[in-house]
Write an enzyme that holds these catalytic residues in place. Structure first.
Site, short mmCIF file in Angstrom:
data_model
loop_
_atom_site.label_atom_id
_atom_site.label_comp_id
_atom_site.label_asym_id
_atom_site.label_seq_id
_atom_site.Cartn_x
_atom_site.Cartn_y
_atom_site.Cartn_z
CB CYS A 77 135.66 -53.30 -27.26
SG CYS A 77 136.97 -54.25 -28.03
CB CYS A 187 142.74 -53.81 -23.32
SG CYS A 187 141.77 -55.32 -23.44
N1 DGL Z 1 138.44 -55.62 -24.48
C1 DGL Z 1 139.02 -55.33 -25.74
C2 DGL Z 1 139.61 -53.92 -25.78
O1 DGL Z 1 139.22 -53.06 -25.02
C3 DGL Z 1 140.02 -56.22 -26.35
C4 DGL Z 1 140.17 -57.61 -26.14
C5 DGL Z 1 140.33 -58.39 -27.43
O2 DGL Z 1 141.45 -58.53 -27.94
O3 DGL Z 1 139.32 -58.88 -27.89
O4 DGL Z 1 140.44 -53.65 -26.61
#
Ligand code: DGL
Length: 267
Positions: A77, A187
């Site tokens: 993430c 993301c």
């Molecule tokens: N999947 C997460 C990232 O790579 C973000 C999503 C979220 O806002 O929770 O930043």
């Protein structure tokens, strides 16, 4: 000599199901590794939450995974990496692999010298992104575009719905007007929207994701620490989600594209 901890699992987590885009690359590159994936869908999106909230959740998840005796932690993430990877590295004695928008690759690929970054508000405002841009893109125009609401479309498995396309248009048209030729998906949820984004921005625009480079980085680290699992059999994957909602379970199955058992993550 084979270290017995080599068969221990690698822990991978995300605020939700976006990290599955990283998990699939890890599983493909390192098929014999045992993996534990945690989607924190109940507490998502991290991108709209405070830094303290994100750090607290990351610590809770890391503690749970440490009890499962993981040998390495992958923060799949961008938002959690921006807010918590330094803290986790200070607290944990196992290797911690983080994930950042691929600014360096974007700069290399761009011919116009203008690149776009799609990410959460928290990632866009992070010191980590500012420092990546200063280090790798001193002569490139980097247009950072926060995308509120977009991760939720992936969590709902609305990958190509009208509303999703409208949001993507809203976030990418201003970038195209400023002549970007490369867009970084900053993301881990967005690679699931790759086809929809590509259709909207056109085939000439390069989209960059980070799943494969992260899997290779993990492989290097496991090698350095002599932690690679040398078994020839296929590794086992345990899936957890903090959300009770049936539609979240369903989305997770659909995004992984296989029948899987999803255990509750109750912390
Ligand atoms: N999947 C997460 C990232 O790579 C973000 C999503 C979220 O806002 O929770 O930043």
């Amino acid at each position: 000599m084979i270290n017995s901890s080599n068969t221990n699992a690698i822990g991978v987590f995300d605020s939700g199901m976006g990290g599955l885009s990283v998990l699939r690359e890890i599983h493909q590159l390192l098929p014999s590794e045992n993996l534990i994936y945690i989607a924190d869908s109940k507490h998502a999106p991290y991108g709209d939450r405070s830094a303290q909230h994100v750090q607290h959740r990351c610590q809770q998840i890391a503690n749970f995974l440490l009890k499962k005796k993981i040998k390495t932690l992958v923060v799949a993430c961008n938002t959690a990496t921006a807010e918590a990877v330094d803290l986790l590295r200070k607290q944990l004695t196992i290797p911690v692999v983080g994930l950042e928008p691929a600014i360096k690759s974007g700069v290399k690929m761009s011919k116009t010298g203008v690149i776009g970054v799609l990410a959460t508000q928290r990632t866009i405002e992070s010191k980590r992104l500012t420092s990546l841009v200063i280090r790798h893109a001193p002569h490139t125009k980097v247009l950072a575009q926060p995308c509120p609401g977009l991760m939720e479309k992936v969590e709902a498995n609305h990958l190509d719905c009208y509303d999703t396309r409208q949001l993507i248009k809203q976030y990418t048209v201003p970038l195209l007007e400023q002549h970007v030729d490369t867009i970084i998906l900053g993301c881990t949820h967005y690679p699931f929207l790759n086809n929809t984004i590509q259709t909207i921005v056109g085939r000439d625009i390069k989209l960059i994701e980070t799943g494969k480079p992260v899997a290779r980085q993990l492989q290097r680290i496991l090698h350095q620490w002599q932690l690679l699992n040398s078994s020839v059999s296929l590794g086992h994957i345990d899936f957890y989600n903090s959300s009770y909602l049936p539609q979240h379970k369903q989305t997770m199955q659909q995004l992984w594209d296989k029948e899987i058992e999803i255990k509750p993550f109750l912390i």
